[in-house]
Design a protein around this motif. Structure first.
Motif, mmCIF file in Angstrom:
data_model
loop_
_atom_site.group_PDB
_atom_site.id
_atom_site.type_symbol
_atom_site.label_atom_id
_atom_site.label_comp_id
_atom_site.label_asym_id
_atom_site.label_seq_id
_atom_site.Cartn_x
_atom_site.Cartn_y
_atom_site.Cartn_z
ATOM 1 N N VAL A 1 56.183 38.850 25.481
ATOM 2 C CA VAL A 1 56.577 37.877 26.571
ATOM 3 C C VAL A 1 56.963 36.531 26.017
ATOM 4 O O VAL A 1 57.855 35.817 26.305
ATOM 5 C CB VAL A 1 55.412 38.223 27.518
ATOM 6 C CG1 VAL A 1 55.713 37.000 28.810
ATOM 7 C CG2 VAL A 1 55.390 39.376 28.256
ATOM 8 N N GLY B 1 58.039 45.359 15.735
ATOM 9 C CA GLY B 1 58.250 46.482 16.409
ATOM 10 C C GLY B 1 59.657 47.087 16.558
ATOM 11 O O GLY B 1 60.589 46.109 16.036
ATOM 12 N N PRO C 1 49.591 47.250 31.989
ATOM 13 C CA PRO C 1 50.332 48.189 33.016
ATOM 14 C C PRO C 1 50.916 47.400 34.118
ATOM 15 O O PRO C 1 52.014 47.811 34.931
ATOM 16 C CB PRO C 1 49.368 49.050 33.398
ATOM 17 C CG PRO C 1 47.932 48.232 33.429
ATOM 18 C CD PRO C 1 48.157 47.432 32.171
ATOM 19 N N LEU C 2 50.428 46.265 34.107
ATOM 20 C CA LEU C 2 51.287 45.209 35.322
ATOM 21 C C LEU C 2 51.129 43.781 34.984
ATOM 22 O O LEU C 2 50.428 43.561 33.791
ATOM 23 C CB LEU C 2 50.639 45.288 36.575
ATOM 24 C CG LEU C 2 49.175 44.944 37.169
ATOM 25 C CD1 LEU C 2 48.848 45.008 38.521
ATOM 26 C CD2 LEU C 2 48.225 45.705 36.216
ATOM 27 N N LEU C 3 51.500 42.815 35.562
ATOM 28 C CA LEU C 3 51.431 41.357 35.295
ATOM 29 C C LEU C 3 50.894 40.663 36.625
ATOM 30 O O LEU C 3 51.091 41.298 37.794
ATOM 31 C CB LEU C 3 52.285 40.821 34.587
ATOM 32 C CG LEU C 3 53.518 40.487 35.363
ATOM 33 C CD1 LEU C 3 53.779 39.244 35.771
ATOM 34 C CD2 LEU C 3 54.745 40.918 34.784
ATOM 35 N N LEU D 1 42.468 40.579 36.155
ATOM 36 C CA LEU D 1 43.853 41.086 35.940
ATOM 37 C C LEU D 1 44.592 41.410 37.034
ATOM 38 O O LEU D 1 45.830 41.917 37.247
ATOM 39 C CB LEU D 1 43.523 42.195 34.889
ATOM 40 C CG LEU D 1 43.221 41.977 33.520
ATOM 41 C CD1 LEU D 1 42.863 43.088 32.815
ATOM 42 C CD2 LEU D 1 44.033 41.212 32.796
ATOM 43 N N PHE E 1 43.116 41.460 24.021
ATOM 44 C CA PHE E 1 42.952 40.237 24.868
ATOM 45 C C PHE E 1 42.132 39.035 23.945
ATOM 46 O O PHE E 1 40.970 39.464 23.453
ATOM 47 C CB PHE E 1 42.067 40.487 25.932
ATOM 48 C CG PHE E 1 42.655 41.423 27.054
ATOM 49 C CD1 PHE E 1 43.378 40.987 27.932
ATOM 50 C CD2 PHE E 1 42.143 42.880 27.097
ATOM 51 C CE1 PHE E 1 43.939 42.031 28.914
ATOM 52 C CE2 PHE E 1 42.560 43.662 27.829
ATOM 53 C CZ PHE E 1 43.375 43.376 28.724
ATOM 54 N N GLY F 1 45.279 34.457 27.923
ATOM 55 C CA GLY F 1 44.668 36.059 27.720
ATOM 56 C C GLY F 1 45.503 37.047 28.492
ATOM 57 O O GLY F 1 45.144 37.987 28.541
ATOM 58 N N VAL G 1 49.669 38.058 30.449
ATOM 59 C CA VAL G 1 51.104 37.911 30.346
ATOM 60 C C VAL G 1 51.415 36.646 30.991
ATOM 61 O O VAL G 1 52.279 35.760 30.554
ATOM 62 C CB VAL G 1 51.793 38.737 31.342
ATOM 63 C CG1 VAL G 1 53.225 38.604 31.384
ATOM 64 C CG2 VAL G 1 51.462 40.227 30.539
ATOM 65 N N GLU G 2 50.713 36.112 32.160
ATOM 66 C CA GLU G 2 50.931 34.957 32.584
ATOM 67 C C GLU G 2 50.927 33.823 31.975
ATOM 68 O O GLU G 2 51.852 32.916 31.817
ATOM 69 C CB GLU G 2 50.222 34.627 33.965
ATOM 70 C CG GLU G 2 50.535 33.297 34.617
ATOM 71 C CD GLU G 2 49.750 33.202 36.111
ATOM 72 O OE1 GLU G 2 48.489 33.828 36.222
ATOM 73 O OE2 GLU G 2 49.997 32.369 36.955
HETATM 74 C C1 FAD Z 1 45.960 47.561 26.594
HETATM 75 C C2 FAD Z 1 46.178 46.280 27.292
HETATM 76 C C3 FAD Z 1 46.229 45.937 28.638
HETATM 77 C C4 FAD Z 1 46.692 44.646 29.138
HETATM 78 N N1 FAD Z 1 46.362 44.554 30.520
HETATM 79 C C5 FAD Z 1 47.052 43.310 31.100
HETATM 80 C C6 FAD Z 1 47.368 43.264 32.424
HETATM 81 O O1 FAD Z 1 46.717 44.082 33.195
HETATM 82 N N2 FAD Z 1 47.707 41.967 32.708
HETATM 83 C C7 FAD Z 1 47.860 40.988 32.085
HETATM 84 O O2 FAD Z 1 48.547 40.170 32.364
HETATM 85 N N3 FAD Z 1 47.874 41.145 30.482
HETATM 86 C C8 FAD Z 1 47.296 42.283 30.029
HETATM 87 N N4 FAD Z 1 47.264 42.371 28.835
HETATM 88 C C9 FAD Z 1 47.624 41.231 27.969
HETATM 89 C C10 FAD Z 1 48.907 40.994 27.764
HETATM 90 O O3 FAD Z 1 49.672 42.212 27.398
HETATM 91 C C11 FAD Z 1 49.241 39.839 26.674
HETATM 92 O O4 FAD Z 1 48.539 38.817 27.214
HETATM 93 C C12 FAD Z 1 50.685 39.592 26.614
HETATM 94 O O5 FAD Z 1 51.605 40.797 26.566
HETATM 95 C C13 FAD Z 1 50.939 38.710 25.173
HETATM 96 O O6 FAD Z 1 52.035 38.577 25.223
HETATM 97 P P1 FAD Z 1 52.513 37.510 23.663
HETATM 98 O O7 FAD Z 1 53.955 37.441 23.719
HETATM 99 O O8 FAD Z 1 51.546 36.452 23.780
HETATM 100 O O9 FAD Z 1 52.017 38.187 22.546
HETATM 101 P P2 FAD Z 1 52.458 39.904 22.121
HETATM 102 O O10 FAD Z 1 52.876 40.699 23.223
HETATM 103 O O11 FAD Z 1 51.337 40.220 21.013
HETATM 104 O O12 FAD Z 1 53.640 39.538 21.067
HETATM 105 C C14 FAD Z 1 53.672 38.930 19.899
HETATM 106 C C15 FAD Z 1 54.511 39.554 18.940
HETATM 107 O O13 FAD Z 1 54.629 39.294 17.777
HETATM 108 C C16 FAD Z 1 55.136 40.386 16.560
HETATM 109 N N5 FAD Z 1 54.585 39.758 15.337
HETATM 110 C C17 FAD Z 1 53.272 39.484 14.943
HETATM 111 N N6 FAD Z 1 53.459 39.030 13.571
HETATM 112 C C18 FAD Z 1 54.787 39.223 13.326
HETATM 113 C C19 FAD Z 1 55.186 39.144 12.072
HETATM 114 N N7 FAD Z 1 54.804 38.425 11.050
HETATM 115 N N8 FAD Z 1 56.553 39.258 11.914
HETATM 116 C C20 FAD Z 1 57.154 39.768 12.890
HETATM 117 N N9 FAD Z 1 56.748 40.068 14.362
HETATM 118 C C21 FAD Z 1 55.377 39.544 14.210
HETATM 119 C C22 FAD Z 1 54.167 41.427 17.214
HETATM 120 O O14 FAD Z 1 54.560 42.649 16.654
HETATM 121 C C23 FAD Z 1 54.182 41.312 18.681
HETATM 122 O O15 FAD Z 1 55.372 42.146 19.155
HETATM 123 C C24 FAD Z 1 47.038 43.654 28.158
HETATM 124 C C25 FAD Z 1 47.024 43.997 26.774
HETATM 125 C C26 FAD Z 1 46.689 45.070 26.440
HETATM 126 C C27 FAD Z 1 46.799 45.528 24.962
#
Ligand code: FAD
Length: 406
Positions: free
Chosen positions: A15, A39, A64-66, A111, A350, A381, A383-384
């Motif tokens: 995100v 990925g 599963p949601l945000l 959440l 998280f 911690g 999506v927001e």
């Molecule tokens: C099981 C689970 C349930 C959750 N439930 C909720 C919820 O209900 N509500 C909510 O708001 N949040 C929830 N979250 C948290 C939410 O998913 C995250 O806060 C959010 O998606 C984080 O986004 P981000 O872009 O900061 O990080 P990420 O989504 O981790 O994105 C970082 C990306 O960087 C890539 N990357 C890292 N290093 C490298 C590299 N060296 N080279 C290339 N690519 C790289 C990774 O592959 C990854 O795709 C949940 C998380 C999990 C795992």
């Protein structure tokens, strides 16, 4: 090259990375942007697992949601709603009380506070829609791990793969994951040192060193998730439950080893279940990756079929225990079948506070910046937080790079 042609490299298509590039394009960042992601597609922890052989199958096995808990909406929100990439989450939510094993309608978990939203076609489609907003202004390089980061003597960065081959060159670098900066990369990927820490030693930028110290101190909670696909007969029974998202209170987490359960009906009458473990359970089983996880594929880890089957078995038994008063024989059968279950282990699901202070997101001297859910502030911690940190960074980058904003 003038300020307008500056190249930007962004590591991570979750995100934060996707919202950043979408917002930068809205603000008029004029130079080329390249997005690097391990990925196979965008999503990060808002991921969906799909199947090449089964077009209807989908697990939203990360978030599963945000939820938007802060009243002021993120700037990209209206466009995403208008495009149908996000919609209100209207499924019933319940809380399982551990002491009484009773269900309460609604829940106060952080959440599920505020405005609840879902990407109706799969949580991974949120990031895909953000990338579409950035249009052809972004080159996305999926399936590519950035292993080494070298500061260029004249400023900017070289990105290299595991063999040291040059992947790309950029005037500015944004890192939207803690992985390239955090000591856990040694454990997760077997690296001798996190690439940014090595680079920082050569740069001597006090601000960057401070940011890296703060990132290195961030601890995370893991999750071991059980993924189950249920045939139409079982799905009808699962659909009859008074919830589609079940949260576990502290006592229920302790008693059953689970933190939540998501039931997702599929278009063809089947449904998928994703049972999220508690932190304690995942910590105890940290070394057991799902064999289809990116880390297992990246490290080409030897299959640990026996251990994986055991963890799957235990998680399925835990779901049976937790939902015992409501289960029908068809539901139990769907949990016990061994050919319809998978494991997904999130080593760092998280981040825990305190995160990276927002005033350390941008290290101008090193032309390096950070965004992601690990930046402290509203939505930390979640999506927001990832989304808001990216929108904030986009505005700061436009200023710092001296490019003309729209
Ligand atoms: C099981 C689970 C349930 C959750 N439930 C909720 C919820 O209900 N509500 C909510 O708001 N949040 C929830 N979250 C948290 C939410 O998913 C995250 O806060 C959010 O998606 C984080 O986004 P981000 O872009 O900061 O990080 P990420 O989504 O981790 O994105 C970082 C990306 O960087 C890539 N990357 C890292 N290093 C490298 C590299 N060296 N080279 C290339 N690519 C790289 C990774 O592959 C990854 O795709 C949940 C998380 C999990 C795992």
């Amino acid at each position: 090259m003038g300020a307008q042609g500056q190249r930007l490299a962004v590591i991570g298509a979750g995100v934060a990375g996707c919202a950043l590039v979408a917002r930068l394009r809205q603000l008029g960042w004029p130079g080329p942007i390249t997005l690097w992601e391990i990925g196979r597609g965008p999503g990060g922890r808002t991921a969906s697992r799909r199947s090449r052989h089964d077009a209807d199958l989908r697990f939203d096995h990360g978030a599963p949601l945000l939820n938007l808990a802060v009243a002021e909406p993120p700037l990209l929100l209206d466009s995403l709603l208008a495009a149908g990439a996000l919609a209100p989450f209207e499924d019933p939510v319940a809380l399982l009380q551990g002491e009484t094993q009773q269900l309460l309608a609604g829940c106060h978990d952080p959440l599920v506070q505020g405005r609840l939203l879902i990407a109706p076609d799969g949580m991974d489609r949120l990031c895909a829609a953000m990338l579409q907003m950035a249009d052809e202004g972004v080159t996305a390089r999926f399936g590519q791990l950035v292993r080494h980061l070298q500061p260029r003597p004249q400023g900017g960065w070289l990105l290299q793969d595991a063999d040291g081959a040059l992947l790309g060159e950029a005037d500015w670098l944004v890192v939207s994951s803690t992985l390239p900066a955090h000591p856990r990369s040694r454990l997760v990927l077997g690296w001798d040192e996190a690439p940014l820490r090595r680079a920082a030693a050569a740069l001597g930028d006090a601000r960057l060193n401070h940011a890296l110290e703060r990132i290195a101190a961030i601890r995370t909670e893991p999750r071991s998730n059980l993924l189950v696909v249920c045939d139409a007969a079982a799905a009808a029974a699962w659909a009859a439950l008074p919830f589609r998202l079940l949260e576990f209170d502290a006592a229920a987490r302790q008693r059953f080893g689970l933190s939540r359960l998501r039931i997702l009906p599929l278009g063809d009458g089947r449904c998928t279940l994703v049972a999220h473990s508690s932190t304690v359970f995942a910590t105890e089983h940290l070394s057991v990756y799902g064999s289809r996880s990116a880390v297992a594929l990246l490290q080409t880890l030897p299959p640990r079929e026996v251990e994986e089957a055991e963890v799957i078995q235990r998680l399925a038994a835990m779901v049976c225990d937790a939902l015992e008063p409501w289960l029908t024989p068809a539901m139990v059968a769907s949990l016990r079948r061994s050919d319809n279950r998978q494991l997904m282990r999130w080593g760092a699901a998280f981040p825990l506070p305190p995160g990276l202070p927002p005033d350390l997101m941008l290290c101008g001297l090193s032309r390096l910046a950070f965004c992601g859910d690990y930046v402290s502030g509203p939505g930390f911690g979640r999506v927001e937080g990832a989304w808001r940190s990216a929108e904030r960074l986009a505005a700061e980058l436009i200023d710092a790079a001296g490019v003309r904003g729209a």
